[in-house]
Design a protein around this motif. Structure first.
Motif, mmCIF file in Angstrom:
data_model
loop_
_atom_site.group_PDB
_atom_site.id
_atom_site.type_symbol
_atom_site.label_atom_id
_atom_site.label_comp_id
_atom_site.label_asym_id
_atom_site.label_seq_id
_atom_site.Cartn_x
_atom_site.Cartn_y
_atom_site.Cartn_z
ATOM 1 N N UNK A 142 0.819 -1.207 0.000
ATOM 2 C CA UNK A 142 0.000 0.000 0.000
ATOM 3 C C UNK A 142 0.859 1.266 0.000
ATOM 4 N N UNK A 143 1.945 1.255 0.762
ATOM 5 C CA UNK A 143 2.832 2.418 0.817
ATOM 6 C C UNK A 143 3.320 2.769 -0.587
ATOM 7 N N UNK A 148 -3.995 3.687 -3.697
ATOM 8 C CA UNK A 148 -4.406 3.018 -2.462
ATOM 9 C C UNK A 148 -4.293 3.925 -1.236
ATOM 10 N N UNK A 149 -3.960 5.197 -1.479
ATOM 11 C CA UNK A 149 -3.772 6.132 -0.372
ATOM 12 C C UNK A 149 -4.623 7.380 -0.553
ATOM 13 N N UNK A 150 -4.867 8.025 0.568
ATOM 14 C CA UNK A 150 -5.561 9.308 0.551
ATOM 15 C C UNK A 150 -4.620 10.355 -0.050
ATOM 16 N N UNK A 159 -9.706 1.310 -0.254
ATOM 17 C CA UNK A 159 -9.104 0.241 -1.064
ATOM 18 C C UNK A 159 -7.753 -0.180 -0.495
ATOM 19 N N UNK A 160 -7.001 0.793 0.018
ATOM 20 C CA UNK A 160 -5.722 0.475 0.647
ATOM 21 C C UNK A 160 -5.903 -0.366 1.897
ATOM 22 N N UNK A 165 -5.816 -5.604 4.812
ATOM 23 C CA UNK A 165 -6.583 -6.701 5.417
ATOM 24 C C UNK A 165 -6.315 -8.006 4.679
ATOM 25 N N UNK A 166 -6.331 -7.965 3.362
ATOM 26 C CA UNK A 166 -6.089 -9.172 2.564
ATOM 27 C C UNK A 166 -4.720 -9.780 2.898
ATOM 28 N N UNK A 167 -3.719 -8.942 3.032
ATOM 29 C CA UNK A 167 -2.362 -9.432 3.265
ATOM 30 C C UNK A 167 -2.121 -9.889 4.706
#
Length: 189
Positions: A142-143, A148-150, A159-160, A165-167
């Motif tokens: 995400x980083x 995936x970020x604001x 979405x990020x 959560x998925x990972x």
């Protein structure tokens, strides 16, 4: 209980989209009857987390995801102090008999290699000391991914959070099962 900073609290996210809420939904989809307590506080350093630990434990969690340290890194705080604060938090969780998943953080690269090496070693050292599972980087995948970020480029959007959560979910499923003594829990909070 997800115990952390704005990444747990859900800075800038609408209700239903925070990490604890999305994680609870994902765990329930796995057949685990859990409630994920949101014990995140935006802006918290590890010192602030340590200061409010009693308050968080009043919710009587049965397992903990520890996600603190991002603000220490962003502020360039001494990694030795970060370690000491997290060590005190982990000692208290151990004293309470709580299984803990340590969600690690990485130092911002602009602080230099020496700082980064020192900061980045904090989380694996704690995991080893307490024989706790380690999810090496909470923002993995995400980083630095703008979509995936604001707009601030620091806090994940919905979405990020879903990607986080998925990972992290397999680690959390193992934590929940550990908290239930290895059995499929009827309910873990």
């Amino acid at each position: 209980m997800a115990f952390g900073d704005s990444l747990v609290h859900g800075y800038g996210l609408p209700a239903g989209e925070t990490f604890p809420e999305q994680l609870e939904t994902a765990l329930r989809e796995e057949g685990l009857d859990v409630m994920v307590i949101n014990a995140g506080n935006s802006g918290d350093t590890t010192a602030a987390g340590l200061a409010r630990l009693d308050w968080a434990l009043a919710d009587e969690p049965t397992a903990v995801i520890l996600e603190l340290g991002a603000n220490d890194g962003l502020r360039g705080l001494d990694p030795a102090a970060t370690y000491d604060n997290l060590d005190a938090i982990m000692a208290r969780f151990t004293e309470e008999g709580l299984p803990v998943l340590i969600a690690g953080m990485l130092a911002p690269p602009n602080l230099g290699r020496e700082y980064g090496d020192s900061f980045n070693s904090v989380f694996p050292r704690l995991a080893e000391k307490y024989d706790a599972p380690l999810y090496p980087f909470f923002l993995d995948g995400v980083a630095l991914e703008p979509e995936l970020n604001q707009p601030d480029g620091i806090h994940p959007n919905a979405r990020g959070v879903a990607e986080i959560v998925k990972r992290i979910k397999p680690y959390v499923v193992a934590l929940v099962r550990d908290a239930a003594g290895g059995a499929q829990p009827a309910q873990v909070n």
